[in-house]
Design a protein around this motif. Structure first.
Motif, PDB file in Angstrom:
ATOM      1  N   ASP A 163      -9.581  -1.593  -7.432  1.00 34.93           N
ATOM      2  CA  ASP A 163      -8.865  -0.523  -8.116  1.00 34.93           C
ATOM      3  C   ASP A 163      -7.425  -0.437  -7.623  1.00 34.93           C
ATOM      4  OD1 ASP A 163      -8.901   1.421 -10.089  1.00 34.93           O
ATOM      5  OD2 ASP A 163      -9.241   3.035  -8.663  1.00 34.93           O
ATOM      6  N   LEU A 164      -7.186  -0.773  -6.352  1.00 30.71           N
ATOM      7  CA  LEU A 164      -5.823  -0.798  -5.820  1.00 30.71           C
ATOM      8  C   LEU A 164      -4.974  -1.826  -6.563  1.00 30.71           C
ATOM      9  CD1 LEU A 164      -6.053  -0.500  -1.917  1.00 30.71           C
ATOM     10  CD2 LEU A 164      -4.894   1.058  -3.496  1.00 30.71           C
ATOM     11  N   HIS A 165      -5.563  -2.991  -6.843  1.00 32.42           N
ATOM     12  CA  HIS A 165      -4.814  -4.021  -7.558  1.00 32.42           C
ATOM     13  C   HIS A 165      -4.476  -3.564  -8.972  1.00 32.42           C
ATOM     14  CE1 HIS A 165      -4.574  -7.872  -9.958  1.00 32.42           C
ATOM     15  NE2 HIS A 165      -3.586  -7.996  -9.101  1.00 32.42           N
ATOM     16  N   ARG A 166      -5.433  -2.935  -9.654  1.00 30.32           N
ATOM     17  CA  ARG A 166      -5.155  -2.429 -11.006  1.00 30.32           C
ATOM     18  C   ARG A 166      -4.066  -1.362 -10.968  1.00 30.32           C
ATOM     19  NH1 ARG A 166     -10.819  -3.416 -11.630  1.00 30.32           N
ATOM     20  NH2 ARG A 166     -11.332  -1.396 -10.686  1.00 30.32           N
ATOM     21  N   LEU A 167      -4.128  -0.501  -9.947  1.00 30.77           N
ATOM     22  CA  LEU A 167      -3.113   0.548  -9.806  1.00 30.77           C
ATOM     23  C   LEU A 167      -1.751  -0.064  -9.510  1.00 30.77           C
ATOM     24  CD1 LEU A 167      -2.709   3.618  -9.749  1.00 30.77           C
ATOM     25  CD2 LEU A 167      -3.190   3.571  -7.289  1.00 30.77           C
ATOM     26  N   SER A 168      -1.737  -1.139  -8.708  1.00 26.31           N
ATOM     27  CA  SER A 168      -0.492  -1.821  -8.378  1.00 26.31           C
ATOM     28  C   SER A 168       0.138  -2.440  -9.621  1.00 26.31           C
ATOM     29  CB  SER A 168      -0.755  -2.897  -7.322  1.00 26.31           C
ATOM     30  OG  SER A 168       0.397  -3.666  -7.077  1.00 26.31           O
ATOM     31  N   LEU A 213       0.826  -1.211   0.000  1.00 31.91           N
ATOM     32  CA  LEU A 213       0.000   0.000   0.000  1.00 31.91           C
ATOM     33  C   LEU A 213       0.861   1.262   0.000  1.00 31.91           C
ATOM     34  CD1 LEU A 213      -2.960   0.789  -0.033  1.00 31.91           C
ATOM     35  CD2 LEU A 213      -2.935   0.863   2.457  1.00 31.91           C
ATOM     36  N   HIS A 214       1.979   1.237   0.720  1.00 31.68           N
ATOM     37  CA  HIS A 214       2.809   2.447   0.798  1.00 31.68           C
ATOM     38  C   HIS A 214       3.415   2.786  -0.559  1.00 31.68           C
ATOM     39  CE1 HIS A 214       5.959  -0.653   1.131  1.00 31.68           C
ATOM     40  NE2 HIS A 214       6.778   0.263   0.657  1.00 31.68           N
ATOM     41  N   HIS A 215       3.690   1.747  -1.363  1.00 32.26           N
ATOM     42  CA  HIS A 215       4.267   2.007  -2.691  1.00 32.26           C
ATOM     43  C   HIS A 215       3.194   2.460  -3.683  1.00 32.26           C
ATOM     44  CE1 HIS A 215       6.819   1.540  -6.224  1.00 32.26           C
ATOM     45  NE2 HIS A 215       5.848   0.842  -6.783  1.00 32.26           N
ATOM     46  N   VAL A 216       2.028   1.814  -3.641  1.00 35.41           N
ATOM     47  CA  VAL A 216       0.962   2.140  -4.596  1.00 35.41           C
ATOM     48  C   VAL A 216       0.454   3.561  -4.386  1.00 35.41           C
ATOM     49  CG1 VAL A 216      -1.354   1.519  -5.361  1.00 35.41           C
ATOM     50  CG2 VAL A 216       0.287  -0.275  -4.812  1.00 35.41           C
ATOM     51  N   LEU A 217       0.342   3.985  -3.119  1.00 38.45           N
ATOM     52  CA  LEU A 217      -0.210   5.317  -2.819  1.00 38.45           C
ATOM     53  C   LEU A 217       0.867   6.333  -2.458  1.00 38.45           C
ATOM     54  CD1 LEU A 217      -3.414   4.337  -0.772  1.00 38.45           C
ATOM     55  CD2 LEU A 217      -3.198   4.817  -3.212  1.00 38.45           C
ATOM     56  N   ASP A 218       2.135   5.955  -2.606  1.00 39.64           N
ATOM     57  CA  ASP A 218       3.254   6.881  -2.345  1.00 39.64           C
ATOM     58  C   ASP A 218       3.208   7.468  -0.938  1.00 39.64           C
ATOM     59  OD1 ASP A 218       4.323   6.592  -4.954  1.00 39.64           O
ATOM     60  OD2 ASP A 218       2.857   8.026  -5.722  1.00 39.64           O
ATOM     61  N   VAL A 219       3.137   6.590   0.059  1.00 37.13           N
ATOM     62  CA  VAL A 219       3.105   7.031   1.458  1.00 37.13           C
ATOM     63  C   VAL A 219       4.528   6.988   2.010  1.00 37.13           C
ATOM     64  CG1 VAL A 219       2.170   6.605   3.755  1.00 37.13           C
ATOM     65  CG2 VAL A 219       0.779   6.117   1.726  1.00 37.13           C
ATOM     66  N   ALA A 220       4.958   8.084   2.602  1.00 36.94           N
ATOM     67  CA  ALA A 220       6.323   8.173   3.131  1.00 36.94           C
ATOM     68  C   ALA A 220       6.415   7.567   4.529  1.00 36.94           C
ATOM     69  CB  ALA A 220       6.771   9.639   3.162  1.00 36.94           C
ATOM     70  N   ASP A 221       7.639   7.250   4.938  1.00 35.31           N
ATOM     71  CA  ASP A 221       7.948   6.774   6.291  1.00 35.31           C
ATOM     72  C   ASP A 221       7.209   5.492   6.652  1.00 35.31           C
ATOM     73  OD1 ASP A 221       9.585   9.024   6.630  1.00 35.31           O
ATOM     74  OD2 ASP A 221       7.882  10.225   7.311  1.00 35.31           O
ATOM     75  N   ALA A 222       6.983   4.622   5.688  1.00 31.30           N
ATOM     76  CA  ALA A 222       6.315   3.350   5.970  1.00 31.30           C
ATOM     77  C   ALA A 222       7.352   2.242   6.076  1.00 31.30           C
ATOM     78  CB  ALA A 222       5.313   3.027   4.873  1.00 31.30           C
ATOM     79  N   ARG A 223       6.965   1.144   6.698  1.00 29.01           N
ATOM     80  CA  ARG A 223       7.852  -0.014   6.781  1.00 29.01           C
ATOM     81  C   ARG A 223       7.995  -0.633   5.387  1.00 29.01           C
ATOM     82  NH1 ARG A 223       4.662  -2.712  11.849  1.00 29.01           N
ATOM     83  NH2 ARG A 223       5.097  -1.059  13.373  1.00 29.01           N
ATOM     84  N   THR A 224       9.210  -1.055   5.093  1.00 25.76           N
ATOM     85  CA  THR A 224       9.463  -1.610   3.761  1.00 25.76           C
ATOM     86  C   THR A 224       9.696  -3.110   3.776  1.00 25.76           C
ATOM     87  OG1 THR A 224      11.812  -1.076   3.992  1.00 25.76           O
ATOM     88  CG2 THR A 224      10.400   0.564   2.905  1.00 25.76           C
ATOM     89  N   ASP A 225       9.870  -3.694   4.947  1.00 20.59           N
ATOM     90  CA  ASP A 225      10.089  -5.137   5.033  1.00 20.59           C
ATOM     91  C   ASP A 225       8.767  -5.816   5.364  1.00 20.59           C
ATOM     92  OD1 ASP A 225      10.869  -7.735   5.434  1.00 20.59           O
ATOM     93  OD2 ASP A 225      12.745  -7.179   6.432  1.00 20.59           O
TER      94      ASP A 225
END
Length: 705
Positions: free
Chosen positions: A679-684, A604-616
């Motif tokens: 729509d999130l899946h299509r955006l991903s 979700l953080h990558h699809v919606l460009d959210v900063a300071d999120a966990r990446t692992d």
């Protein structure tokens, strides 16, 4: 008083009467028609005619007048029903609806269509009754038949006076009716029979009249002007002297005035015959009719008409109340519960009452699915006859309720699905017989609640979908397909734009437009479509919709410093994955294995460009969600909790945002976005989530079988 103030009330009631008329016509058994149904159809036409005359809708009044005369002959047993006659009555009902729409929009009805339907009805009368119904005007309708006129001239009596020689009259009491309305009512009563006497004051005004129509017919006409409780109708004995007095004014009446009264409006009493549907058990029948009338009055007096915008306003206010209550809860959570226990108890009580109030208000907007299903008997009947098929329609769950805003938007998608089942799904009678099936097909419409959703199914026992044919058509259309595709994925291909497996195009279907619109419209309502089919055994199309779009139960999730809302109905489970459950496929695509099922991972953080999120991903939480019949693994930082949220339309207040369906206001006053899973899946897929976005360590590259 401006009579136009009552137009909306007339149009609403006339719409209901036309719907009842159509339903009763479709329920008629032409070989053995139910007298009660015939009477109900006649009363509906008569009531519309009376209201149209009151408001000056001349074309609507004249059309209904001709139809009413034919219906009167039918209920008296003088006109024998056939299927084509019922079809003509249904065509007339459609024309009445078009005329009413024209008046509602401030226009005049189409004169060509009016003349055509009048000629059709008059020709039917000529063919079946052997006499002319006259022109559809008061002057022409006033011309009596030659034999009847001669008979009346010899006896010196009008037809109405003949009908009134029986000795009993109907006394109509008008209670607390204003002078202007009273004049309208008395004029209408004069059209229904012969007024013997009238007297009284504004509190109680009594009109005695002789008429062959029933008390129920009179009440149906009067209720366009006054409420049922303002009427009292009883049969009273009339002295012989009074009967003689009635004939004197009839004899001295000027010839031009006598001619101005329509013959059809002055029915002559006739002895009951076996063919007219008269009951030999008159006391029992009267008691039954009285009980039914009492039941109808009770149901009418227990409901009120409220404009939809007023209900919407109440729902918005309740939504604001829920937001305020959430703010108070958040503030109270920072206060010591022991010291301020009474405050916490009061807030808990407010929360329960607010939820009960919300459920009660939402129930006002709920409408039974019968509102939708009642439209299809006519469609199935007409289309089956056009296609040369014998199809039985079965409806289940008509009392299941759905939000009004959704119930009106579901009609078009359902109509397309029903037409597809009738045209493509159910085979011709000879083909069904050759396949060992009954010649007649069966189409089932069902609705039921499941949790916070409603399931609407269109089921046919036809030929089913052909996997081979669909794959071949998809390949010819340039769609990437493979023989290893699951049945569910193959069935979803029919929703592709321009896709059709019809051998030939007809005016019913086969152009490849419609199914993609069906899917798009249902997705816009927050739902999805599922298809289950077995070749040779039929197809089931299931529509899953939320019960309402105004307020929903959601799960709050956190990504970085942002809070999002997941519709609770889309959440299946949550878990913290381990590295050995992750698989790489086709490069950067990442799959999560959950109980032998491989689910696409959406960061979700990558699809919606959210900063300071966990990446692992192994340090995050995965929420298993479902959208459009498929499951996905949604990577989030934390689960905040479950709460009820008020849905605010984002497009109305801002613009369309990919991956977001709506917004809401949280207890601290901040705005949270409500996620759209599909729509999130299509955006991903478009953004192509790199593996590094969810894990910094290489994982096994295994292609699942």
């Amino acid at each position: 008083m401006d009579i136009t103030d009552f137009y909306d009330t007339f149009f609403e009631e006339a719409e209901e009467l036309l719907s009842d008329m159509e339903r009763h016509l479709l329920d008629l058994d032409v070989d053995d028609p139910d007298p009660e149904l015939l009477n109900a159809i006649f009363r509906a036409a008569h009531s519309i005619k009376g209201g149209a005359g009151t408001f000056g809708f001349v074309v609507l009044q004249e059309t209904t007048h001709i139809l009413e005369n034919l219906l009167d002959h039918t209920r008296r047993g003088e006109l024998t029903l056939r299927r084509d006659i019922v079809d003509t009555f249904l065509e007339a009902k459609d024309m009445l609806h078009e005329q009413m729409d024209a008046y509602r929009n401030g226009a005049e009805p189409d004169p060509v269509a009016f003349e055509r339907i009048c000629n059709t009805l008059k020709q039917l009368a000529l063919d079946e009754l052997g006499k002319s119904m006259g022109e559809p005007t008061e002057q022409a309708a006033a011309t009596p038949e030659p034999e009847a006129a001669a008979s009346d001239a010899d006896s010196g009596k009008s037809p109405a006076a003949e009908a009134g020689d029986g000795g009993d009259v109907l006394r109509v009491s008008l209670l607390d009716v204003g002078e202007k309305d009273r004049q309208l009512l008395v004029e209408e009563l004069g059209q229904l029979g012969t007024i013997v006497s009238q007297q009284g004051d504004a509190k109680r005004y009594e009109v005695d009249l002789t008429a062959s129509v029933s008390a129920e017919d009179i009440e149906a006409v009067m209720c366009f002007i006054v409420e049922p409780e303002q009427l009292a109708i009883e049969r009273v004995a009339r002295p012989a002297a009074k009967a003689a007095e009635v004939q004197a004014p009839a004899q001295s009446e000027p010839a031009d005035q006598a001619a101005a009264k329509p013959v059809e409006e002055q029915p002559v009493a006739k002895p009951a015959t076996a063919g007219s549907g008269a009951s030999t058990d008159k006391p029992a029948k009267a008691a039954e009719n009285k009980a039914a009338a009492a039941k109808n009055k009770a149901s009418e007096s227990s409901s009120i008409r409220v404009p939809v915008d007023k209900v919407d306003q109440i729902i918005n206010l309740v939504g604001e109340l829920i937001i305020t209550q959430a703010m108070l809860d958040q503030t109270a959570s920072e206060i010591d519960g022991v010291t301020h226990s009474s405050l916490h108890n009061g807030l808990n009580l407010l929360q329960r009452n607010a939820r009960d109030l919300q459920e009660a208000v939402m129930s006002i907007r709920m409408m039974p699915m019968d509102y939708v299903f009642s439209r299809f008997p006519r469609l199935v009947r007409d289309l089956a006859a056009k296609l040369g098929k014998d199809i039985e329609l079965v409806t289940e769950g008509k009392s299941t309720e759905l939000d009004k805003s959704l119930i009106e938007r579901i009609i078009d998608p359902l109509t397309h699905l029903v037409r597809n089942s009738l045209d493509h799904g159910i085979e011709m009678p000879d083909a069904r017989e050759a396949a060992g099936k009954p010649r007649g097909g069966k189409l089932t419409l069902s609705a039921q609640h499941q949790g916070g959703n409603i399931l609407i199914e269109v089921i046919d026992d036809g030929a089913g979908l052909s996997r081979k044919k669909i794959l071949a058509k998809a390949e010819s259309n340039g769609i990437a397909v493979s023989d290893s595709m699951s049945d569910d994925d193959v069935w979803q291909l029919i929703f592709a734009p321009g896709f059709s497996t019809a051998d030939q195009v007809s005016d019913v279907s086969g152009r490849g437009v419609g199914m993609d619109v069906v899917k798009r419209n249902i997705q816009a309502m927050g739902g999805h479509v599922e298809i289950m089919s077995r070749e040779g055994h039929g197809t089931t199309t299931r529509i899953v919709l939320p019960l309402t779009l105004a307020i929903l139960d959601g799960m709050s999730i956190k990504v970085g410093e942002e809070v999002f809302i997941l519709p609770l109905g889309a959440v299946l489970e949550s878990l913290q994955p381990s590295r050995d459950e992750l698989y790489s496929m086709a490069g950067d695509d990442l799959l999560l294995k959950v109980r032998d099922e491989y689910l696409p991972v959406i960061a979700l953080h990558h699809v919606l460009d959210v900063a300071d999120a966990r990446t692992d991903i192994t340090e995050s939480i995965v929420v298993i969600v479902q959208g459009e019949g498929r499951r996905y693994a949604l990577v989030v930082d934390d689960l905040v909790g479950q709460q009820q949220v008020v849905v605010k339309n984002l497009e109305t207040n801002y613009r369309k945002v990919p991956g977001i369906s709506a917004a809401t206001i949280l207890g601290d006053g901040s705005v949270a976005l409500i996620l759209d899973i599909a729509d999130l899946h299509r955006l991903s897929r478009r953004k192509s989530t790199p593996r590094s976005a969810v894990t910094n360590t290489p994982i096994q590259e295994v292609i699942p079988s």
